[in-house]
Design an enzyme around this catalytic site. Structure first.
Site, PDB file in Angstrom:
ATOM      1  N   GLY A   1       2.643   1.832  10.834  1.00 25.64           N
ATOM      2  CA  GLY A   1       3.052   0.846  12.221  1.00 25.64           C
ATOM      3  C   GLY A   1       2.812  -0.342  11.781  1.00 25.64           C
ATOM      4  O   GLY A   1       2.736  -1.328  12.179  1.00 25.64           O
ATOM      5  N   ALA A   2       0.986  -0.684  10.683  1.00 29.98           N
ATOM      6  CA  ALA A   2       0.864  -1.697  10.686  1.00 29.98           C
ATOM      7  C   ALA A   2       0.194  -1.231   9.040  1.00 29.98           C
ATOM      8  O   ALA A   2       0.070  -0.783   8.951  1.00 29.98           O
ATOM      9  CB  ALA A   2       0.085  -2.415  11.700  1.00 29.98           C
ATOM     10  N   MET A   3      -0.049  -2.706   8.400  1.00 27.78           N
ATOM     11  CA  MET A   3      -0.881  -3.342   6.763  1.00 27.78           C
ATOM     12  C   MET A   3      -1.925  -3.962   7.320  1.00 27.78           C
ATOM     13  O   MET A   3      -1.135  -5.688   7.866  1.00 27.78           O
ATOM     14  CB  MET A   3       0.475  -3.260   5.720  1.00 27.78           C
ATOM     15  CG  MET A   3      -0.371  -3.479   5.128  1.00 27.78           C
ATOM     16  SD  MET A   3      -1.331  -1.822   4.351  1.00 27.78           S
ATOM     17  CE  MET A   3      -2.420  -2.911   3.196  1.00 27.78           C
ATOM     18  N   GLU A   4      -2.426  -3.713   7.301  1.00 35.44           N
ATOM     19  CA  GLU A   4      -4.104  -5.013   6.225  1.00 35.44           C
ATOM     20  C   GLU A   4      -3.843  -6.215   5.763  1.00 35.44           C
ATOM     21  O   GLU A   4      -4.300  -5.967   5.218  1.00 35.44           O
ATOM     22  CB  GLU A   4      -5.028  -4.009   6.849  1.00 35.44           C
ATOM     23  CG  GLU A   4      -5.555  -3.441   5.666  1.00 35.44           C
ATOM     24  CD  GLU A   4      -5.208  -1.540   5.435  1.00 35.44           C
ATOM     25  OE1 GLU A   4      -5.640  -1.053   4.458  1.00 35.44           O
ATOM     26  OE2 GLU A   4      -4.036  -1.765   6.843  1.00 35.44           O
ATOM     27  N   ASN A   5      -2.731  -6.450   5.495  1.00 32.60           N
ATOM     28  CA  ASN A   5      -3.581  -7.455   4.347  1.00 32.60           C
ATOM     29  C   ASN A   5      -4.389  -8.459   4.728  1.00 32.60           C
ATOM     30  O   ASN A   5      -3.985  -8.944   5.539  1.00 32.60           O
ATOM     31  CB  ASN A   5      -1.459  -8.063   3.747  1.00 32.60           C
ATOM     32  CG  ASN A   5      -0.998  -7.002   4.135  1.00 32.60           C
ATOM     33  OD1 ASN A   5      -0.484  -6.318   2.709  1.00 32.60           O
ATOM     34  ND2 ASN A   5       0.377  -6.897   5.038  1.00 32.60           N
TER      35      ASN A   5
ATOM     36  N   GLU B   1      -6.627  -2.239  12.309  1.00 35.66           N
ATOM     37  CA  GLU B   1      -6.594  -3.464  11.442  1.00 35.66           C
ATOM     38  C   GLU B   1      -7.209  -4.545  10.947  1.00 35.66           C
ATOM     39  O   GLU B   1      -7.885  -4.896   9.777  1.00 35.66           O
ATOM     40  CB  GLU B   1      -4.662  -3.929  11.554  1.00 35.66           C
ATOM     41  CG  GLU B   1      -3.273  -2.819  11.303  1.00 35.66           C
ATOM     42  CD  GLU B   1      -3.505  -1.807  10.357  1.00 35.66           C
ATOM     43  OE1 GLU B   1      -3.740  -2.035   9.500  1.00 35.66           O
ATOM     44  OE2 GLU B   1      -3.018  -1.521  10.907  1.00 35.66           O
TER      45      GLU B   1
ATOM     46  N   GLU C   1      -9.735   4.153   6.233  1.00 37.28           N
ATOM     47  CA  GLU C   1      -9.547   5.088   7.838  1.00 37.28           C
ATOM     48  C   GLU C   1      -9.800   5.245   8.499  1.00 37.28           C
ATOM     49  O   GLU C   1      -9.632   5.492   9.628  1.00 37.28           O
ATOM     50  CB  GLU C   1      -7.857   5.389   7.469  1.00 37.28           C
ATOM     51  CG  GLU C   1      -7.234   5.048   6.438  1.00 37.28           C
ATOM     52  CD  GLU C   1      -6.549   3.684   6.806  1.00 37.28           C
ATOM     53  OE1 GLU C   1      -6.143   3.248   7.906  1.00 37.28           O
ATOM     54  OE2 GLU C   1      -5.499   3.112   5.754  1.00 37.28           O
TER      55      GLU C   1
ATOM     56  N   GLU D   1       0.963  -1.059   0.596  1.00 33.96           N
ATOM     57  CA  GLU D   1       0.373  -0.393   0.122  1.00 33.96           C
ATOM     58  C   GLU D   1       0.367   1.487   0.464  1.00 33.96           C
ATOM     59  O   GLU D   1       2.313   1.381   0.834  1.00 33.96           O
ATOM     60  CB  GLU D   1      -1.123   0.014   1.087  1.00 33.96           C
ATOM     61  CG  GLU D   1      -2.191   1.292   1.284  1.00 33.96           C
ATOM     62  CD  GLU D   1      -3.209   0.915   2.025  1.00 33.96           C
ATOM     63  OE1 GLU D   1      -3.646   1.806   1.925  1.00 33.96           O
ATOM     64  OE2 GLU D   1      -2.013   0.653   3.310  1.00 33.96           O
TER      65      GLU D   1
ATOM     66  N   HIS E   1     -10.070  -3.024   9.197  1.00 33.43           N
ATOM     67  CA  HIS E   1     -10.297  -3.452   7.671  1.00 33.43           C
ATOM     68  C   HIS E   1     -10.293  -4.463   7.054  1.00 33.43           C
ATOM     69  O   HIS E   1     -10.349  -4.941   5.317  1.00 33.43           O
ATOM     70  CB  HIS E   1      -8.429  -3.104   7.285  1.00 33.43           C
ATOM     71  CG  HIS E   1      -7.777  -2.038   7.819  1.00 33.43           C
ATOM     72  ND1 HIS E   1      -8.772  -0.397   6.741  1.00 33.43           N
ATOM     73  CD2 HIS E   1      -7.701  -0.656   8.099  1.00 33.43           C
ATOM     74  CE1 HIS E   1      -8.104   0.352   7.462  1.00 33.43           C
ATOM     75  NE2 HIS E   1      -7.117   1.206   7.227  1.00 33.43           N
TER      76      HIS E   1
END
Length: 895
Positions: free
Chosen positions: A298-302, A335, A357, A137, A338
């Site tokens: 910080g983090a990613m919602e894969n 996350e 978001e 992203e 998401h």
């Protein structure tokens, strides 16, 4: 859309990818092949897709519409680096309604860029070890495999990962098979087949092939895969909707695996709550989390494989800082939100990022978290967190609407900011409160169900909520989303009631007529008091014109924006503000906790804009000196810290402000002590931390002595109170020399947990020694992990002695930093951080002149906001210094 220079043509769309990735963690390269199944929507003489930084091999296009296969060598593919695309011209056009397959091989280096498919490293004893993971992203999937890299172009994916035996491969979906690679193994693209044969011949180590289940339709930016030596902890939950049991895991390297239990526990609690609230089952068979040592965001919602930095998900079980536990729970819940907002239903284009978001911030950090941890009072924390952040960011003349045009990748990267997250969450919370919890959530569920596995725009959300509430949602909300800024509501007391007027609020001063054209539909949430002294809240009054009269009894208490729900400031007369302050501090006040927070947050912001005297804001704070609630003290502390920072180069004002601050917080420290008490509330625990921090920063001698003693204990034994770790480290460096500095330099590189590393890095910037400050830039900047550079510069920016020096050294290091962080978010974060505290006209001129010679296209929005913020602070200093001095000197004489 086909004519948009920044968007792919729509004549061909990808429907499915067969994707194979071979990861070589020893050579730090990856090799891949892709077979992309295409539908031809309109006749086309060429095929265009995204690719960046990849060497392409053996590209072949086949179609039933062609008499024979069309084959092309890599040199025949036109690559455009500027728009990150590859174009293949066909010998004959593909007709509309036909299908085709694009097959090709590709390879690239596993860099440490923290975008695309990249490498992360960690220390196992004295050995540096590597693993690989993705961060796509918003527009970096094209760096890992050729693709149609836009959120609306959803496809299904079948992923195969080839890796060395002894490693673990992860992807969005569960693995369905794992077999050894042999020379007889067939790979769809000949180039990769040949490459693997070469690798296996040269290397005695064995390779394995892991195949994963096919995904649902999804956007490329949430595709994810990883390979390395990982361990995991496992749990599961039972779906309240179907009764299915799904596996939940958290993966990490061996040095971190014993710090992941808290993250796993939170995930287990919240996933079933989301299913109930949305009435939509989580659609994948598993939900993993992978913790990384190097991570840009910080983090990613894969989907099915959440990723994030260690500080976002790790809690040392022996040192349970309440701040860290709350932060991690909020990130995990955000996350997981998401998985519905963004993954099941995805914004049509990046203009609508807030649909992802804003909802994840509201749902994840407030609505769901409140059901799990009601003692945290997250609705109140939202006011001092997201709402305060939103109002501060959007008071800037260079702000942008929540729904903002994003024509190209440079713009897309810049909108991941306080407006897309915090302002979006705040206006949704306002609608949530106005429409009512049950109706709002039912409308959200309708919206999600109508766009399952699809894409959406703002109007789709409004339609869902309107169907459940009967309200004219576009009329209520469109200007909040589509227009820049927010209003200040001026309350004038007149005979028989109040006259309320709305104007755009800017912290740079009174608004100009050309900037004051928007009329918002404002829920006023008016509080009045009955004859029995009970609060009455009218939630239905709307101000949807410039001015309006509201009948009420002004001899009694009243308040606009009760509960601090609305996304606006409220300006009262000085006399009414004093009355509200006295009402707020009563033992049994009709004003809520959130009302008190709103008063404390509004007054200094309105003073900064020159609409009231800054001394009035200080007088309001003074009236709250007997306040007992942590969240109110948090707001007070943020105001006092901002004032001290803005006037940081005026020693007289700073010392008077510190003198005003010390007794406010010393009193709390005396009451609460330094050590947690069995059975105490979370609020008291956090108030203790806040009070000690504020008192120490204000120079309270007894508190500083205690913190230095605790640092000495840390030096001797390594033991430290995790709640106070950050302020202990800062005070030690600020009041110490080389020994303290070196101790924390060591702690930064070899921490006992990820949170300690951040505390140590921030503290290094607090030094008062010129040689040590120079060392930060001469050596430590280069040694610091890319993901932590912003923390180092934040620490320097917070140091009033060296903040201007920090800007100077940033400028000297700019070229190296620009190259180091090309393509990811960190450069924008650094620019914002390093300039966040300077507040003079000289600084404004210096910064403005410096950037005139730079290519600012990748961070222009952040730079403009930064310059406006410096200018607004400079104006505040020029306008209010005498006012503050006079009030503080008079107050000091009375203490």
């Amino acid at each position: 859309m086909a004519s948009d220079a920044h968007r792919l043509p729509t004549n061909v769309v990808a429907t499915h990818y067969d994707l194979t990735i071979c990861t070589d963690l020893e050579k730090l390269r990856f090799y891949g092949s892709a077979t992309v199944h295409l539908d031809v929507v309109a006749e086309t003489p060429s095929i265009e897709f995204h690719s960046f930084g990849l060497t392409l091999h053996d590209l072949t296009i086949t179609s039933s519409a062609l008499t024979e296969s069309q084959s092309y060598t890599g040199s025949a593919v036109q690559l455009n680096k500027d728009n990150e695309r590859a174009t293949v011209s066909l010998a004959s056009s593909l007709p509309a309604g036909s299908s085709a397959q694009l097959k090709l091989g590709f390879e690239a280096e596993l860099t440490g860029s923290m975008i695309g498919y990249y490498r992360s490293s960690w220390k196992d004893g004295d050995t540096t070890k590597y693993y690989a993971l993705t961060q796509f992203e918003p527009t970096a999937a094209r760096r890992a495999f050729p693709c149609w890299d836009e959120p609306a172009l959803k496809s299904t994916f079948t992923v195969t990962l080839i890796s060395r035996v002894g490693t673990t491969s992860l992807a969005n979906m569960p693995s369905i098979s794992e077999d050894m690679y042999t020379p007889n193994t067939a790979i769809d693209v000949p180039w990769l087949n040949q490459k693997l044969a070469e690798l296996s011949k040269k290397d005695e180590k064995q390779w394995k092939i892991t195949k994963f289940e096919k995904t649902p339709p999804m956007s490329t930016y949430i595709v994810a895969f990883a390979n390395g030596v990982f361990e995991y902890k496992e749990s599961a939950y039972k779906s309240p909707l179907s009764g299915k049991t799904r596996v939940l895991r958290v993966y990490a390297t061996s040095d971190l695996i014993n710090q992941v239990q808290w993250s796993l526990d939170v995930k287990e609690k919240i996933v079933p709550l989301y299913e109930r609230v949305f009435d939509i089952e989580y659609p994948l068979p598993k939900l993993d989390t992978l913790i990384a040592h190097d991570f840009d965001a910080g983090a990613m919602e894969n989907w099915g494989l959440i990723t994030g930095r260690a500080a976002a998900f790790c809690v040392d079980p022996k040192k349970t800082s309440i701040r860290v536990k709350k932060q991690i729970a909020g990130i995990m819940s955000h996350e997981v939100a998401h998985m519905w907002f963004g993954n099941i239903t995805t914004m049509q284009w990046w203009d609508y990022l807030y649909l992802n978001e804003g909802f994840a911030s509201l749902m994840g950090e407030v609505v769901i978290l409140d059901k799990v941890f009601p003692e945290w009072r997250v609705h109140s924390v939202f006011v001092s967190g997201h709402l305060a952040r939103a109002l501060k960011a959007d008071a800037n003349p260079s702000s942008h609407p929540i729904e903002v045009p994003c024509p190209d990748a440079n713009m897309v990267n810049q909108i991941f900011d306080g407006l897309s997250y915090s302002k979006a969450a705040s206006i949704l919370r306002m609608l949530y409160q106005y429409a009512g919890d049950e109706k709002f959530m039912r409308g959200v569920s309708i919206y999600l169900k109508e766009h399952l596995f699809g894409n959406s725009v703002t109007e789709d959300l409004w339609k869902g909520i309107q169907s459940s509430t009967g309200l004219d949602i576009p009329h209520l909300m469109d200007n909040w989303v589509k227009k820049i800024g927010y209003p200040v509501v001026t309350v004038t007391e007149v005979e028989g009631g109040i006259q309320v007027r709305q104007d755009r609020f800017l912290d740079s001063g009174p608004v100009k007529p050309e900037d004051n054209e928007t009329i918002w539909t404002i829920p006023l949430f008016v509080l009045t008091v009955s004859d029995k002294g009970e609060a009455i809240i009218d939630r239905q009054i709307l101000l949807n014109e410039r001015e309006k009269f509201i009948p009420l009894d002004t001899t009694k208490v009243f308040k606009v924006n009760t509960g601090t729900v609305g996304v606006y400031r409220v300006l009262y007369s000085d006399e009414r503000l004093v009355k509200l302050a006295y009402e707020a501090v009563k033992h049994k006040s009709v004003l809520s906790l959130e009302d008190r927070m709103g008063l404390v947050l509004d007054a200094p912001a309105i003073a900064k804009a020159g609409l009231i005297q800054t001394s009035s804001a200080l007088a309001l704070i003074d009236a709250f000196r007997n306040e007992t609630e942590f969240v109110v003290w948090t707001s007070i502390g943020e105001t006092l810290s901002e004032l001290t920072s803005v006037w940081g180069e005026n020693d007289k004002v700073v010392e008077l402000l510190r003198g005003f601050t010390r007794p406010l917080y010393a009193h709390l420290v005396e009451r609460l002590g330094y050590n947690p008490v069995n059975g105490e509330s979370v609020d008291d625990r956090e108030l203790r931390i806040n009070a000690i921090t504020m008192a120490a920063n204000a120079g309270e001698p007894g508190v500083i002595k205690e913190l230095l003693a605790r640092f000495a204990q840390f030096v001797e034994s390594g033991d430290i109170d995790s709640d106070l770790e950050r302020i202990i480290f800062k005070i030690a460096v600020e009041n110490g020399g080389r020994a303290e500095f070196d101790k924390l330099r060591t702690a930064a590189s070899n921490p006992t947990n990820p949170s300690q590393a951040i505390s140590a890095i921030l503290a290094l910037g607090a030094t008062r020694d010129e040689k040590l400050a120079a060392e930060l830039f001469d050596t430590i900047l280069d040694e610091t992990r890319d993901q932590d550079v912003a923390y180092l510069l934040m620490g320097v920016a917070s140091n009033s002695k060296f903040r201007v020096y920090g800007v100077k050294r940033f400028q000297e290091n700019y070229d190296a930093l620009e190259k180091r962080f090309d393509g990811n978010w960190t450069l924008q974060t650094i620019i914002r951080a390093v300039h966040s505290t300077v507040s003079t006209r000289e600084s404004y001129t210096s910064v403005s002149e410096f950037f005139k010679t730079k290519d600012t296209s990748k961070y222009k929005m952040v730079l403009n906001q930064t310059l406006d913020a410096i200018s607004a602070k400079a104006s505040w200093v020029e306008r209010s210094t005498n006012d503050i001095l006079g009030w503080l000197e008079t107050k000091g004489a009375k203490l």
